[in-house]
Scaffold this motif. Structure first.
Motif, PDB file in Angstrom:
ATOM      1  N   ALA A  30       0.840  -1.200   0.000  1.00  0.00           N
ATOM      2  CA  ALA A  30       0.000   0.000   0.000  1.00  0.00           C
ATOM      3  C   ALA A  30       0.876   1.250   0.000  1.00  0.00           C
ATOM      4  O   ALA A  30       0.424   2.326  -0.392  1.00  0.00           O
ATOM      5  N   GLY A  93       1.981  12.013  -9.618  1.00  0.00           N
ATOM      6  CA  GLY A  93       1.394  11.039  -8.697  1.00  0.00           C
ATOM      7  C   GLY A  93       0.090  11.573  -8.129  1.00  0.00           C
ATOM      8  O   GLY A  93      -0.384  12.644  -8.522  1.00  0.00           O
ATOM      9  N   THR A  94      -0.479  10.839  -7.205  1.00  0.00           N
ATOM     10  CA  THR A  94      -1.756  11.226  -6.597  1.00  0.00           C
ATOM     11  C   THR A  94      -1.654  12.600  -5.935  1.00  0.00           C
ATOM     12  O   THR A  94      -2.525  13.456  -6.114  1.00  0.00           O
ATOM     13  N   HIS A 122      -6.042  10.810   3.386  1.00  0.00           N
ATOM     14  CA  HIS A 122      -4.576  10.903   3.381  1.00  0.00           C
ATOM     15  C   HIS A 122      -4.235  12.399   3.423  1.00  0.00           C
ATOM     16  O   HIS A 122      -5.008  13.222   2.929  1.00  0.00           O
ATOM     17  N   ILE A 170     -11.583   9.988  -0.459  1.00  0.00           N
ATOM     18  CA  ILE A 170     -10.780   8.785  -0.702  1.00  0.00           C
ATOM     19  C   ILE A 170     -11.714   7.644  -1.126  1.00  0.00           C
ATOM     20  O   ILE A 170     -12.823   7.504  -0.594  1.00  0.00           O
ATOM     21  N   ASN A 174      -6.157   3.959   2.873  1.00  0.00           N
ATOM     22  CA  ASN A 174      -4.836   3.330   2.990  1.00  0.00           C
ATOM     23  C   ASN A 174      -4.550   2.903   4.419  1.00  0.00           C
ATOM     24  O   ASN A 174      -3.551   2.254   4.678  1.00  0.00           O
ATOM     25  N   ALA A 201      -6.043   6.239  -5.259  1.00  0.00           N
ATOM     26  CA  ALA A 201      -4.676   5.694  -5.173  1.00  0.00           C
ATOM     27  C   ALA A 201      -4.679   4.211  -4.795  1.00  0.00           C
ATOM     28  O   ALA A 201      -3.920   3.408  -5.347  1.00  0.00           O
ATOM     29  N   SER A 222      -1.673   6.989  -8.555  1.00  0.00           N
ATOM     30  CA  SER A 222      -0.229   6.922  -8.822  1.00  0.00           C
ATOM     31  C   SER A 222       0.101   5.605  -9.494  1.00  0.00           C
ATOM     32  O   SER A 222      -0.436   4.560  -9.104  1.00  0.00           O
ATOM     33  N   HIS A 224       2.876   3.992  -9.182  1.00  0.00           N
ATOM     34  CA  HIS A 224       3.763   3.114  -8.386  1.00  0.00           C
ATOM     35  C   HIS A 224       3.014   2.152  -7.463  1.00  0.00           C
ATOM     36  O   HIS A 224       3.578   1.162  -7.015  1.00  0.00           O
ATOM     37  N   LYS A 225       1.753   2.429  -7.189  1.00  0.00           N
ATOM     38  CA  LYS A 225       0.992   1.473  -6.365  1.00  0.00           C
ATOM     39  C   LYS A 225       0.376   0.385  -7.246  1.00  0.00           C
ATOM     40  O   LYS A 225      -0.126  -0.614  -6.762  1.00  0.00           O
TER      41      LYS A 225
HETATM   42  C1  LIG Z   1      -5.167   6.915  -0.474  1.00  0.00           C
HETATM   43  C2  LIG Z   1      -3.903   7.619  -0.837  1.00  0.00           C
HETATM   44  N1  LIG Z   1      -3.966   8.859  -1.328  1.00  0.00           N
HETATM   45  C3  LIG Z   1      -2.865   9.520  -1.701  1.00  0.00           C
HETATM   46  C4  LIG Z   1      -1.626   8.947  -1.596  1.00  0.00           C
HETATM   47  C5  LIG Z   1      -0.425   9.711  -2.054  1.00  0.00           C
HETATM   48  O1  LIG Z   1       0.161   9.064  -3.133  1.00  0.00           O
HETATM   49  P1  LIG Z   1       1.571   9.533  -3.718  1.00  0.00           P
HETATM   50  O2  LIG Z   1       2.517   9.560  -2.548  1.00  0.00           O
HETATM   51  O3  LIG Z   1       1.919   8.489  -4.720  1.00  0.00           O
HETATM   52  O4  LIG Z   1       1.393  10.876  -4.316  1.00  0.00           O
HETATM   53  C6  LIG Z   1      -1.512   7.658  -1.071  1.00  0.00           C
HETATM   54  C7  LIG Z   1      -0.196   7.035  -0.872  1.00  0.00           C
HETATM   55  O5  LIG Z   1       0.033   6.353   0.107  1.00  0.00           O
HETATM   56  C8  LIG Z   1      -2.683   6.975  -0.695  1.00  0.00           C
HETATM   57  O6  LIG Z   1      -2.634   5.728  -0.200  1.00  0.00           O
END
Ligand SMILES: Cc1ncc(COP(=O)(O)O)c(C=O)c1O
Length: 405
Positions: A30, A93-94, A122, A170, A174, A201, A222, A224-225
Motif C-alpha cells: 500500500a 502522482g496522486t 490521506h 478517498i 490506505n 490511489a 499513482s 507506483h501502487k
Molecule cells: C489513499 C492515498 N492517497 C494519496 C496517496 C499519495 O500518493 P503519492 O505519494 O503516490 O502521491 C496515497 C499514498 O500512500 C494513498 O494511499
C-alpha cells in the motif's frame, strides 16, 4: 481460485531479496508495490536504447518514443473507460494530481463556499484543500466515519448543501481498507451542484475503475501502487471541466503561442503537462497496465480477499492483537496495534526477521487522532504475497511480542 502468487512470483525479482539476512517478506504494497520484470526492462530499454525527448524532436527516435508515451495514454482511456485521450493528464502522482485540482479549481470558489472531505483522508487530500481555503475564503468540512471505520453516509448527506462546491473523498482507505461508496456520493454531490473528486490511489489496485459508471468528475492515482514506476500519476478529468480550468504550471509543452505580452495554451491534455515529463516512467507504466489487465480484476479481487481473510483469521489469534477498523467493504489492508507494545518497537523487531510492514500514522494523522491512537502497524497484502508471508508475519510478531511485552 487461481493462485496468482504461483503465476507471477517469478516476475518479481525483489521477492528474491533479503532483509537483515532473512528472505524478504514484503507486506508494504500500500506504500508502494514491487515491479514486474516487464516494467523494469522497459525503463532500462528507454535509457539504453531509446533516450530522447517526447513531443519535440521529429527525428525517428523522438517520434518512436512519443508514440510509445502516447500509447500509455490510450491504454489509460480504455483502463478507466474515459471518453477520450484529452481526459487523461499525466502527473507526478496522486499528491500532484490533488494539488493540481486544489489549485486550478480556485475559480469555482468564493468566501463561504464549502469543500467536503472525510476523516479517512490521506494528508494529500487534506493539506492542498486547506491551502485552497486560505486563498479563497472557502471552508473545509469533514465527513465522519462510524465506529467500524465506514464513512457515515448520513453525515455526508447532512454536510452536503448548496454551499458545497467541491467534494474530494478517498475511494479506499490506505489505513483501514474502507471502500467508500463513490458512485452514490458522486450522485449526491451532483444533485447539490458540487464537483466530485475521487482519490483512487488504493482503489485502482483492487478493482476495475470505470469513471463513467462511477460518475466522478475527477479521479487521481499513482502508477507506483499499480506495479508501475514512481514519479508518474494520472489525473482523469471530464473534458469540459479540464477545458475551462486554467493551467497549473507554465513552461514548455503546455503552450500554443508565447510572446512577452501574452501566452496562449496548448490543447488538452498538454495544457496541464508543462516541461519534460517522466518519459521512461510513462512508457514503463504501459507494461504495468498490461500486467494487471493480463491477470484481470476478478482474479485479483478473489485472490486478495482470500489472503485478507487468511491474514485476519491468523492475526486475530495473536494475544493482545487489536484490529483497527472493521469496515463492511474493505481492501486487503490490515492495520493493528498490539497491547503493551509500541508499534515502532514492534516493526523494528520484525524487520530483523525480514518482514517489511509499515508503522506510524500512514500520512493520516487526523484519522489516527480520531481513532485515539498515535500510530499503528499496517500489513498490506497483494497478488505476489501468499499464506507463507502471513505465517512469517505472525511468527515475527509473536517473537517480538514475547521479547518486548
Ligand atoms: C489513499 C492515498 N492517497 C494519496 C496517496 C499519495 O500518493 P503519492 O505519494 O503516490 O502521491 C496515497 C499514498 O500512500 C494513498 O494511499
Amino acid at each position: 481460485m487461481r493462485n496468482l502468487y504461483n503465476e507471477i512470483k517469478d516476475q518479481f525479482p525483489m521477492l528474491n531479496e533479503q532483509m537483515n539476512g532473512k528472505p524478504l517478506t514484503y507486506l508494504d504494497s500500500a506504500a508502494t508495490a514491487l515491479k514486474p520484470l516487464s516494467v523494469l526492462e522497459e525503463i532500462e530499454n528507454y535509457y539504453k536504447r531509446g533516450t530522447t525527448n517526447v513531443h519535440r524532436s521529429i527525428h525517428s527516435l523522438g517520434e518512436k518514443m512519443t508514440q510509445k508515451y502516447e500509447k500509455t495514454r490510450d491504454t489509460l482511456v480504455h483502463f478507466l473507460n474515459a471518453k477520450s485521450r484529452e481526459e487523461i493528464v499525466f502527473t507526478k502522482g496522486t499528491t500532484d494530481g490533488l494539488n493540481l485540482l486544489a489549485r486550478c479549481l480556485d475559480y469555482k470558489l468564493k468566501t463561504g463556499d464549502e469543500i467536503l472531505i472525510s476523516e479517512l483522508e490521506h494528508h494529500s487530500n487534506i493539506v492542498p484543500w486547506q491551502m485552497t481555503c486560505e486563498r479563497t475564503g472557502a471552508v473545509l468540512k469533514v465527513v465522519s466515519i462510524d465506529e467500524n471505520g465506514d464513512l457515515d453516509l448520513e453525515d455526508y448527506k447532512s454536510k452536503l448543501s448548496v454551499k458545497t462546491k467541491i467534494v474530494s473523498i478517498i475511494a479506499l482507505s490506505n489505513v483501514l481498507g474502507t471502500r467508500t461508496p463513490v458512485k452514490e456520493m458522486a450522485a449526491m454531490a451532483h444533485e447539490k451542484g458540487a464537483l466530485f473528486i475521487s482519490d483512487a490511489a488504493q482503489l485502482v489496485v483492487q478493482e476495475k475503475v470505470d469513471v463513467q459508471e462511477l460518475g466522478v468528475d475527477f479521479l487521481v492515482f499513482s502508477a507506483h501502487k499499480l506495479y508501475g514506476p514512481t514519479g508518474v500519476g494520472v489525473l482523469y478529468g471530464k473534458k469540459d471541466l479540464l477545458e475551462e480550468m486554467p493551467p497549473y504550471a507554465g513552461g514548455g509543452d503546455m503552450i500554443d503561442q508565447v510572446t512577452f505580452e501574452k501566452t496562449t495554451f496548448n490543447d488538452l491534455p498538454y495544457k496541464f503537462e508543462a516541461g519534460t515529463p517522466n518519459i521512461s516512467g510513462v512508457i514503463a507504466f504501459q507494461k504495468s497496465l498490461e500486467f494487471v489487465e493480463s491477470l484481470g480484476f476478478d482474479a485479483i479481487q478473489e485472490y486478495d480477499k482470500h489472503l485478507l481473510n487468511y491474514g485476519l483469521d491468523k492475526l486475530k489469534a495473536l494475544p493482545g492483537f487489536n484490529l483497527i477498523g472493521n469496515p463492511k467493504n474493505r481492501g486487503p489492508i490490515i492495520t493493528f496495534t498490539i497491547d503493551g507494545v509500541h508499534t515502532h518497537d514492534l516493526v523494528t523487531m520484525i524487520t530483523m526477521e525480514g518482514v517489511a510492514i509499515r508503522t506510524g500514522h500512514h500520512c493520516a494523522q487526523p484519522l489516527h487522532r480520531k481513532l485515539g491512537i498515535v500510530s499503528s502497524a499496517r500489513a498490506s497484502l497483494t497478488i505476489y504475497n501468499n499464506e507463507d508471508d502471513i505465517e512469517r508475519l505472525y511468527g515475527a510478531l509473536k517473537k517480538a511480542q514475547e521479547l518486548l511485552a
